[in-house]
Enzyme design. Structure first.
Site, PDB file in Angstrom:
ATOM      1  N   ASN A  91      -6.663  -2.340   1.862  1.00  0.00           N
ATOM      2  CA  ASN A  91      -6.403  -3.805   2.035  1.00  0.00           C
ATOM      3  C   ASN A  91      -7.883  -4.270   1.932  1.00  0.00           C
ATOM      4  O   ASN A  91      -8.892  -3.735   2.303  1.00  0.00           O
ATOM      5  CB  ASN A  91      -6.077  -4.307   3.162  1.00  0.00           C
ATOM      6  CG  ASN A  91      -4.275  -4.137   3.303  1.00  0.00           C
ATOM      7  OD1 ASN A  91      -3.639  -4.163   2.220  1.00  0.00           O
ATOM      8  ND2 ASN A  91      -3.838  -4.205   4.528  1.00  0.00           N
ATOM      9  N   ARG A 116       0.939  -1.225   0.098  1.00  0.00           N
ATOM     10  CA  ARG A 116      -0.010  -0.021   0.125  1.00  0.00           C
ATOM     11  C   ARG A 116       0.968   1.246   0.093  1.00  0.00           C
ATOM     12  O   ARG A 116       0.573   2.149  -0.869  1.00  0.00           O
ATOM     13  CB  ARG A 116      -0.794   0.006   1.111  1.00  0.00           C
ATOM     14  CG  ARG A 116      -2.047  -0.867   0.835  1.00  0.00           C
ATOM     15  CD  ARG A 116      -2.860  -0.956   2.167  1.00  0.00           C
ATOM     16  NE  ARG A 116      -2.241  -1.390   3.554  1.00  0.00           N
ATOM     17  CZ  ARG A 116      -2.613  -1.029   4.765  1.00  0.00           C
ATOM     18  NH1 ARG A 116      -4.014  -0.325   4.767  1.00  0.00           N
ATOM     19  NH2 ARG A 116      -2.102  -1.293   5.685  1.00  0.00           N
TER      20      ARG A 116
END
Length: 755
Positions: A36, A18
């Site tokens: 996520n 990320r």
């Protein structure tokens, strides 16, 4: 202005993915978000770039530990007025993605740990997006801090700033912490029956000194406790063997870097790369020194791993040792200890100090073990850095139904098939004690919970006395599931077929013992396999397993029986007219011992005949010594005869007779051992050649615990390749019984595809 939704699947959680996407978006001038999800990572990008340009940039700059298996891209409606790209809160659903495995300390963190000017100087829990605990601290995915055992440690201002700074290596690093806000070290002394207080480095300095002085320390790591001591001190090593009741089983060593290993072992490029990788397994290196013969019981290998935590690295540095012993803290019959209360209760007398921290280990995970052969890393114990093992199924491999497989009895693992992937647990041990059964049940529940698996079929071993088989039958009855019994050696071969995407082969499974389809004990099996159709076409001629299960621990029983049947006078003289063994031979004629075709037991017998020992204090001890003494330059082999009456059979007595004749001629035992290994390899080749003629197959699969013998495996593969066979052996799934659960899954898949 275009907007695209990207769904990334693979190993994309716990590896800094990320933050990576965030940085990419900022560099490319894109707005949107990343988060996520239960499937992996979802990102939306908005800007004037085409999706192909974004995809290419991502693929070309992936984080080093990420594994990207699939990208789904959809064009969606743009969002008006969006000003920036951000990381947003994860979805809280259960997962169908990859659990991140634990990663050893990276070089950047190691450098900062020893840098006096750095904020993380001597931070004994230093980590970043590229390293640190993952699998062992996760309670549930997505992999966010509040879903791990790090949630109890609230960020200080400095850690919070690093965590939220896009240009920092600890941006969104869930395990990051510092001495101000992170876990604490504690030290308990058994002699003083109390804790010794001090700052983290003071405690490490104290422990390092005590290790130099010959004391044993239980040290809490990532997946459990290690027992750490000085391998150069033979007295303390002997004490460790005795207190752990290991009786000669080799101890693992830990080193700081590969250059140290090269001083004592032969190291090839692949071994170097794996040793230095973030996975940090124990690698079985070929030794070139006798210095540590008291550590490895004079075997030809040393098991060595890299110091994967700052604590291990610091103690190595402080003691000035090239190696330390770092073996799992488990006593006979119990799994590795993960809790400090258990450590203090159970390790009194085994060690002198317990050094622990207050970060909970959510999931017990032993060190992974393996060796390199033919440019492959053969995993023999799946654990830290590898577990959970996961493989994607091709379209030709998969079926709609989901499957749970419970494995065998020894070196147990659990595997499941969910959608288009097979996932296998870490090593769960031998199910001989309540403690290991409890660990097994806990790990089974854990895996089912994490993956939210609703399964249709449950697969297990054919052996009705295995705990896993009775458990499968209980679950099948209680939950109305369909059960599939998979013969042990067939499961071995199918585990290798799974990882190599095969559905047809000549398969050999050589191991100790497993219940056969005819009710006898198998262990030298050759099969012709076409999808779910399995035909047994080769085995050793059955012999009585004299002594029954006792012969596994005491193979001298079986060795004396064979020797007596071949040459009575030799047997009596060689075994010093043992009344005890004479009674065993007499009993063999009166008792109805089970019939057996195991090659593993024959390795035991030859080892006993060559004075490698009379008892196996641990599994395969005598065969390991037999391999170690073999002269690797010897090319000779013993003659054998193939009988083609039903399946191909070979009578092992004829080979043992030649070995006894060599012993009587006082032939060097190193040559005899080598000739025996060569003979087993030659048997595989000659049987495979005949099967190729009969069945028009040139793909050979090798599996089973006997092929953990590197000399045998290398000889067999090389000889088969010279005969132009395509040869496969396990490397992803364990070649021993640890791979049984994966094989049970794949056999069930093939059964469902072809029923």
């Amino acid at each position: 202005m275009k907007r695209y939704r990207f769904i990334f699947k693979g190993l994309v959680q716990g590896v800094g993915f990320r933050p990576f996407i965030y940085s990419i978006a900022r560099k490319l001038g894109l707005t949107g978000f990343v988060k996520n999800t239960g499937e992996g990572v979802l990102a939306e990008f908005q800007g004037d770039l085409a999706s192909e340009q974004i995809t290419q940039y991502i693929i070309s700059n992936l984080p080093k530990n990420a594994i990207l298996e699939k990208i789904e891209v959809y064009e969606i409606e743009p969002v008006e007025g969006e000003k920036e790209f951000c990381i947003i809160e994860s979805e809280k659903n259960k997962i169908s993605t990859v659990l991140p495995y634990d990663l050893g300390m990276c070089e950047d963190c190691r450098r900062e740990f020893y840098d006096k000017s750095h904020r993380h100087y001597h931070n004994v829990f230093i980590s970043c997006t590229n390293c640190g605990p993952r699998y062992t601290i996760i309670e549930i995915l997505p992999y966010d801090r509040e879903n791990t055992s790090m949630k109890q440690f609230k960020f200080c201002n400095d850690c919070e700033r690093e965590y939220f700074s896009a240009d920092n290596r600890r941006f969104n690093a869930q395990s990051t912490t510092c001495p101000v806000c992170g876990p604490r070290l504690f030290l308990f002394s058994f002699a003083e029956k109390k804790h010794i207080h001090g700052e983290a480095i003071e405690l490490l300095d104290f422990v390092s000194q005590k290790i130099e002085e010959g004391y044993i320390v239980a040290l809490k790591g990532i997946g459990g406790f290690h027992l750490v001591c000085d391998p150069y001190n033979e007295t303390v090593v002997k004490r460790l063997f005795e207190s752990k009741r290991r009786e000669g089983k080799p101890l693992a060593l830990v080193a700081r870097d590969i250059e140290v290993v090269k001083k004592y072992c032969y190291v090839n490029e692949m071994e170097k790369d794996i040793f230095s990788s973030p996975r940090c397994p124990i690698i079985l290196f070929e030794r070139k020194t006798e210095l540590f013969s008291h550590v490895n019981s004079s075997l030809h290998t040393l098991g060595i791993m890299r110091a994967y935590t700052p604590i291990l690295d610091y103690i190595l540095n402080k003691t000035g040792r090239d190696f330390l012993i770092a073996t799992s803290a488990n006593l006979s019959g119990i799994p590795m200890i993960i809790d400090e209360i258990d450590a203090i209760q159970k390790l009194d007398g085994t060690c002198d100090y317990v050094l622990y921290h207050n970060r909970k280990i959510v999931r017990r995970c032993d060190d992974s073990v393996g060796f390199v052969i033919k440019d492959k890393f053969v995993l023999t114990r799946p654990g830290r850095g590898f577990a959970p093992l996961r493989i994607k199924l091709s379209l030709s491999q998969t079926v709609e139904e989901n499957i749970l497989a419970l494995g065998g009895h020894e070196k147990t693992t659990v595997a499941l098939k969910k959608d288009d992937e097979v996932i296998m647990s870490q090593y769960l041990g031998d199910l001989d004690t309540k403690e290991y059964i409890d660990f097994y049940m806990s790990a089974l529940s854990d895996l089912l919970f994490l993956y939210n698996l609703e399964y249709d079929y449950i697969a297990c071993d054919l052996h009705k006395n295995y705990f896993t088989t009775s458990l499968a039958e209980h679950i099948a009855t209680k939950d109305e599931k369909k059960i599939v019994y998979v013969q042990h050696h067939i499961a071995h071969v199918f585990s290798c077929m799974l990882e190599n995407n095969l559905d047809s082969c000549i398969g050999f499974a050589f191991d100790g013992t497993g219940l056969g389809l005819d009710g006898n004990i198998w262990g030298s099996e050759g099969f012709i396999i076409d999808k779910s159709n399995v035909k047994r076409v080769f085995h050793l001629k059955y012999y009585p397993l004299v002594g029954g299960e006792k012969s596994i621990k005491e193979p001298v029983r079986l060795a004396y029986y064979f020797a007596y049947e071949i040459d009575k006078n030799f047997a009596k003289e060689y075994f010093a007219n043992s009344n005890y063994l004479s009674k065993i031979v007499k009993a063999a004629r009166l008792l109805n011992y089970p019939l057996c075709s195991s090659f593993g037991r024959i390795f035991d017998v030859v080892g006993v005949l060559l004075r490698c020992g009379e008892k196996n204090n641990f599994e395969a001890q005598i065969p390991m010594i037999l391999e170690s003494i073999a002269d690797k330059t010897e090319e000779g082999f013993y003659n054998f005869v193939m009988n083609f009456e039903h399946e191909i059979e070979i009578d092992i007595v004829y080979i043992l007779q030649q070995i006894i004749n060599d012993i009587k001629r006082k032939t060097d035992i190193c040559l005899i051992s080598a000739k025996f290994h060569n003979t087993v390899a030659k048997i595989v080749v000659e049987v495979a050649k005949r099967l190729r003629e009969n069945y028009n197959k040139d793909v050979v699969v090798l599996s089973g615990g006997v092929f953990q013998n590197r000399l045998l495996l290398e000889k067999t593969v090389s000889m088969l390749e010279k005969e132009h066979f395509k040869v496969y052996f396990n490397s992803f799934f364990p070649i021993n019984d640890g791979g049984i659960s994966a094989g049970q899954v794949y056999y069930t898949i093939q059964l469902l595809k072809n029923c």
